[in-house]
Design a protein around this motif. Sequence first.
Motif, PDB file in Angstrom:
ATOM      1  N   THR A  55      -4.704  -8.557 -14.965  1.00  0.00           N
ATOM      2  CA  THR A  55      -5.588  -7.572 -15.477  1.00  0.00           C
ATOM      3  C   THR A  55      -6.231  -7.271 -13.879  1.00  0.00           C
ATOM      4  O   THR A  55      -6.515  -8.014 -13.088  1.00  0.00           O
ATOM      5  N   ASN A  83     -13.041  -9.321 -15.495  1.00  0.00           N
ATOM      6  CA  ASN A  83     -11.785  -9.403 -15.674  1.00  0.00           C
ATOM      7  C   ASN A  83     -11.407 -10.430 -16.296  1.00  0.00           C
ATOM      8  O   ASN A  83     -10.377 -10.766 -16.969  1.00  0.00           O
ATOM      9  N   ASP A  86     -11.332 -10.070 -19.942  1.00  0.00           N
ATOM     10  CA  ASP A  86      -9.921  -9.606 -20.504  1.00  0.00           C
ATOM     11  C   ASP A  86      -8.720 -10.504 -20.645  1.00  0.00           C
ATOM     12  O   ASP A  86      -8.050 -10.409 -21.542  1.00  0.00           O
TER      13      ASP A  86
END
Length: 347
Positions: A55, A83, A86
Amino acid sequence: MFENKQNRTELSSIGEFGLIEHIKQSVKLSQPGSLKGIGDDAAVIDNGPGRTVLTTDMLVEGVHFDLTYTPLKHLGYKAVVVNLSDLCAMNAQPRQILCAMALSNRFSLEAVEELMSGMLLACERYGVDLVGGDTCASGQGLTISVTAIGHAQEQDLVYRSGAQVNDLICVTGDIGAAYMGLQLLNREKKIFLENPGVQPELQGYDYLLERQLKPEARLDIIQRFKTWYVKPSSMIDLSDGLASDVIHLCKNSNTGCQLYEEKLPLDHLTVQLGPELGLDPTVAALNGGEDYELLFTLPLSEYEKIKDRAEVSVIGHMTDAASGYRFIDRQQNVHELKALGWDAFKS
Ligand code: ADP
Ligand code: MG
């Protein structure tokens, strides 16, 4: 290496390669799979059997952050955490990150060190390695782009698309606080700009400020899922706000949903500050965003496994797609949940 903050070293005096060398000195690798980190044309990692999960997220000055009240260290931390969040939302274990940044000449070496110290603190806390990146000049402002690499066994991955009708909708932690924190910071900034002599009144609101400035990814929860023998049927992290994110799950899973205002987990400070800022805490929870909590669904048969977990609140259930996206307020009035602008219904 982060002392001497009084001094200002121009980035132009050390150059791009000097800066990269500087960053390299402060990075230690801990993941066994990080075979080659900073210093070659590309990093090399061994991800072993299973799935690689990737990601990337970009933070742009003036769009995603305001340096008048965001400490660079916090910004670095947050750039990594969003991040990792995610990856957690895929039920994957974060392992490495890459970080690209564009810097204007406003930023000194000391400023980059501050930023990096936040990034590396997040790396340490979450057990991930910084294995590379890119550094370049920018005409104006600061842009940070972090890419995160994670790992999961195929059978553990959780997508947005797996929810079934009647599944419970669950959320971790509490929601709305990050948005309250942002409103608080904006209010104080405005007061400060109008009257620079006035000290900001932020005492007592540490939790809200922290939620905005230094969010955490719920890696602890995805680790607990394993010990609880729980695998969500669908999952997403709360970055845009509960309303928008639950609708993402619904659209991807082809379901509708029904959420209950009385079940929303609101921190007491969120509730307390709401009236003071002229903001409904429920609206902050629904549309505020940036909570980085996990929103997931579970079959009803799994209820026993999570019902007594303090970290998890059941806030509603999935319905058939034809029923739409429903929100039941405390007076039992039914509203249509909208990705933005639910507050329009309040009056
Ligand atoms: P190239 O010119 O081949 O793209 P670079 O000079 O940009 O190589 O990068 C050299 C090495 O430094 C690479 O390993 C790259 O990943 C790393 N690197 C560059 N900038 C950063 C950064 N901001 N953070 C971490 N690693 C970086
Ligand atoms: Mg490069």
